[in-house]
Design a protein around this motif. Structure first.
Motif, short mmCIF file in Angstrom:
data_model
loop_
_atom_site.label_atom_id
_atom_site.label_comp_id
_atom_site.label_asym_id
_atom_site.label_seq_id
_atom_site.Cartn_x
_atom_site.Cartn_y
_atom_site.Cartn_z
N LEU A 53 0.84 -1.20 0.00
CA LEU A 53 0.00 0.00 0.00
C LEU A 53 0.87 1.24 0.00
O LEU A 53 1.94 1.25 0.64
CB LEU A 53 -0.82 0.06 1.29
N GLU A 54 0.39 2.29 -0.64
CA GLU A 54 1.12 3.56 -0.61
C GLU A 54 0.61 4.35 0.62
O GLU A 54 -0.19 5.28 0.49
CB GLU A 54 0.87 4.32 -1.92
N ILE A 55 1.02 3.95 1.81
CA ILE A 55 0.51 4.59 3.03
C ILE A 55 0.96 6.05 3.05
O ILE A 55 2.16 6.32 2.98
CB ILE A 55 1.09 3.87 4.28
N PRO A 56 0.02 7.00 3.12
CA PRO A 56 0.46 8.40 3.14
C PRO A 56 1.29 8.70 4.39
O PRO A 56 0.88 8.35 5.51
CB PRO A 56 -0.85 9.20 3.16
N PHE A 57 2.46 9.30 4.18
CA PHE A 57 3.32 9.70 5.30
C PHE A 57 3.78 11.12 5.08
O PHE A 57 4.30 11.46 4.02
CB PHE A 57 4.54 8.77 5.41
N ILE A 58 3.57 11.95 6.08
CA ILE A 58 3.99 13.35 5.99
C ILE A 58 4.90 13.66 7.17
O ILE A 58 4.53 13.44 8.33
CB ILE A 58 2.76 14.31 6.03
N LYS A 59 6.12 14.12 6.85
CA LYS A 59 7.05 14.50 7.92
C LYS A 59 6.60 15.85 8.47
O LYS A 59 6.55 16.84 7.73
CB LYS A 59 8.47 14.60 7.36
N CYS A 60 6.23 15.86 9.73
CA CYS A 60 5.61 17.07 10.27
C CYS A 60 5.69 17.06 11.79
O CYS A 60 5.41 16.05 12.42
CB CYS A 60 4.14 17.03 9.80
N ASP A 61 6.12 18.16 12.35
CA ASP A 61 6.19 18.27 13.81
C ASP A 61 4.76 18.42 14.36
O ASP A 61 3.91 19.06 13.73
CB ASP A 61 7.02 19.50 14.18
N ILE A 62 4.53 17.85 15.53
CA ILE A 62 3.19 17.89 16.11
C ILE A 62 2.78 19.34 16.46
O ILE A 62 1.61 19.64 16.66
CB ILE A 62 3.10 16.93 17.33
N ARG A 63 3.78 20.24 16.51
CA ARG A 63 3.46 21.64 16.81
C ARG A 63 3.19 22.46 15.55
O ARG A 63 2.92 23.65 15.63
CB ARG A 63 4.60 22.27 17.61
N ASP A 64 3.24 21.81 14.39
CA ASP A 64 2.96 22.53 13.14
C ASP A 64 1.45 22.46 12.87
O ASP A 64 0.96 21.68 12.04
CB ASP A 64 3.78 21.89 12.00
N TYR A 65 0.72 23.28 13.63
CA TYR A 65 -0.74 23.14 13.66
C TYR A 65 -1.41 23.43 12.31
O TYR A 65 -2.38 22.77 11.96
CB TYR A 65 -1.32 24.03 14.77
N ASN A 66 -0.89 24.39 11.57
CA ASN A 66 -1.51 24.71 10.27
C ASN A 66 -1.42 23.52 9.32
O ASN A 66 -2.38 23.16 8.65
CB ASN A 66 -0.84 25.93 9.62
N GLU A 67 -0.23 22.94 9.30
CA GLU A 67 -0.02 21.77 8.42
C GLU A 67 -0.96 20.62 8.83
O GLU A 67 -1.60 19.99 7.99
CB GLU A 67 1.46 21.33 8.55
N ILE A 68 -1.08 20.40 10.12
CA ILE A 68 -1.93 19.29 10.59
C ILE A 68 -3.40 19.55 10.24
O ILE A 68 -4.11 18.65 9.78
CB ILE A 68 -1.73 19.05 12.10
N GLU A 69 -3.83 20.78 10.42
CA GLU A 69 -5.23 21.09 10.10
C GLU A 69 -5.49 20.88 8.60
O GLU A 69 -6.52 20.32 8.21
CB GLU A 69 -5.56 22.53 10.50
N SER A 70 -4.54 21.30 7.75
CA SER A 70 -4.72 21.08 6.31
C SER A 70 -4.80 19.59 5.99
O SER A 70 -5.63 19.17 5.17
CB SER A 70 -3.53 21.61 5.50
N LEU A 71 -3.96 18.80 6.64
CA LEU A 71 -3.96 17.35 6.37
C LEU A 71 -5.28 16.71 6.78
O LEU A 71 -5.82 15.85 6.08
CB LEU A 71 -2.82 16.67 7.13
N ILE A 72 -5.79 17.14 7.92
CA ILE A 72 -7.05 16.56 8.41
C ILE A 72 -8.17 16.86 7.42
O ILE A 72 -9.03 16.01 7.15
CB ILE A 72 -7.36 17.10 9.83
N ARG A 73 -8.12 18.07 6.83
CA ARG A 73 -9.15 18.42 5.84
C ARG A 73 -8.93 17.64 4.54
O ARG A 73 -9.85 17.06 3.99
CB ARG A 73 -9.10 19.92 5.55
N GLU A 74 -7.68 17.66 4.10
CA GLU A 74 -7.36 17.02 2.82
C GLU A 74 -7.74 15.54 2.82
O GLU A 74 -8.32 15.04 1.86
CB GLU A 74 -5.85 17.18 2.54
N TYR A 75 -7.41 14.85 3.91
CA TYR A 75 -7.63 13.40 3.94
C TYR A 75 -8.98 13.01 4.55
O TYR A 75 -9.26 11.83 4.72
CB TYR A 75 -6.49 12.72 4.71
N LYS A 76 -9.78 13.99 4.92
CA LYS A 76 -11.10 13.69 5.51
C LYS A 76 -10.98 12.64 6.63
O LYS A 76 -11.53 11.53 6.56
CB LYS A 76 -12.08 13.20 4.44
N ILE A 77 -10.26 13.05 7.65
CA ILE A 77 -9.93 12.13 8.75
C ILE A 77 -11.15 11.87 9.64
O ILE A 77 -11.87 12.80 10.01
CB ILE A 77 -8.77 12.75 9.58
N ASP A 78 -11.37 10.58 10.00
CA ASP A 78 -12.48 10.22 10.89
C ASP A 78 -12.07 10.20 12.35
O ASP A 78 -12.86 10.44 13.25
CB ASP A 78 -13.01 8.82 10.54
#
Ligand SMILES: O=c1ccn([C@@H]2O[C@H](COP(=O)(O)OP(=O)(O)O[C@H]3O[C@H](CO)[C@@H](O)[C@H](O)[C@H]3O)[C@@H](O)[C@H]2O)c(=O)[nH]1
Length: 322
Positions: A53-78
């Motif tokens: 599987l091509e498991i999506p992996f994004i290198k990202c610090d847990i304090r990078d809140y903008n990036e995390i919010e974009s990812l949650i929207r982009e991937y429609k996280i449950d």
């Protein structure tokens, strides 16, 4: 039906990668973020090859809140499994601010992001360190005294409150899982690469022909050495799956352990047996500050709330390392 999609923070870590493996095996889709501060990208490479599987992996610090919010929207996280953290008890004494920032503030922010974006499920990696250094020989119960003695334990304990408030909101689901001493591996590629815990330390010493060291041989336990509840990382992963799949509301926090204690001496003997080494020399050192004689989980709540019991014996966990 579209599979549930989970964001796994710290998913390139020892525990996070095992959770990813378990979730994928059970038809859940995962998106992994990790700062790679302690995590290893090679674990993701291994999981991709294992599952094809091509498991999506994004290198990202847990304090990078903008990036995390974009990812949650982009991937429609449950749902979110939040394992990303700083976890070295000793280091937390030297860098308390950083531990509170990464373990507490970032968890609080992540929950706010979840709320803003309609994520309804949140499972938090907590720790037996919330119990501190109890002076009893009774297994820890979730509603018993909590008295963390390190910024690590304290930051995790305070973060649990935010998780509890989130899951108490109608329509939301989740819990905090308090891990005891995690051991074992599902595959050599997912091994624990840290050098902070007893089993990897003993293994490292034996491989270099050095004697393992015991911190304290005068505890009020059967053989005088500290007793802990060693739980297999594959059971930790199974507990996350049970929590994710639970159809009834979960308690705010649950111990994840085996309910059985093993002493430092027993662990060293098991590692010696597994390595076929006959070395019997050990260094008896003074007690390590802050170590309780006995820290084991009462495991009744995880069993009654989500039918979870550990499956792997300590012997199996140690054997899995070779
Ligand atoms: O070379 C060594 C290393 C450790 N120990 C002892 O082994 C036991 C286990 O130590 P360690 O592996 O460092 O784990 P803990 O201090 O019990 O803490 C672990 O387990 C906790 C949950 O129980 C987690 O919160 C922590 O993050 C995790 O490091 C303790 O009695 C230590 O004193 C030795 O005797 N010799």
């Amino acid at each position: 039906m579209t599979p549930e999609r989970w964001l796994l923070t710290g998913g390139a870590g020892y525990i996070g990668a095992h959770i990813a493996d378990e979730f994928i095996c059970n038809d859940k889709s995962v998106v992994i973020i990790d700062s790679l501060y302690q995590g290893l990208e090679s674990r993701i490479t291994f999981l991709r090859a294992k599952h094809g599987l091509e498991i999506p992996f994004i290198k990202c610090d847990i304090r990078d809140y903008n990036e995390i919010e974009s990812l949650i929207r982009e991937y429609k996280i449950d749902g979110i499994i939040h394992t990303a953290a700083l976890k070295a008890v000793g280091e937390s004494m030297e860098k308390p601010d950083e531990y509170f920032q990464v373990n507490l503030e970032a968890t609080n922010e992540l929950i706010e992001i979840a709320k803003r974006n309609g994520v309804k499920k949140f499972i938090f990696s907590s720790t037996a360190a919330v119990y501190g250094s109890p002076d009893t020989m009774d297994p820890c119960k979730e509603d018993g005294p909590k008295a963390p003695i390190s910024p690590y334990g304290d930051s995790k304990y305070q973060a649990e409150s935010k998780v509890t408030a989130f899951i108490n909101t109608p329509g939301n689901h989740g819990t905090s899982l308090r891990f005891f001493n995690v051991v074992g591996t599902a595959a050599p590629e997912l091994l624990d690469n840290s050098v902070e815990n007893l089993v990897p330390i003993v293994l490292g010493k034996l491989n270099k022909g050095q004697a393992p060291e015991i911190f304290g041989t005068d505890y009020p336990t059967a053989d005088g050495t500290c007793v802990r509840d060693y739980v297999d990382v594959r059971d930790i992963a199974r507990a996350h799956l049970a929590a994710a799949d639970a159809t009834t509301p979960l308690p705010p926090a649950m111990n994840i352990g085996t309910g059985r204690g093993a002493s430092v001496r027993e662990i060293i003997d098991l590692v010696l047996q597994a390595t076929n080494k006959t070395q019997t020399e050990v260094i008896k050192s003074p007690r390590r500050a802050g170590d309780p004689a006995f820290l084991c989980a009462d495991v009744a709540l995880a069993k009654s709330a989500m039918g979870f019991t550990s499956k792997y014996s300590l012997e199996e966990s140690i054997r899995s390392l070779f």
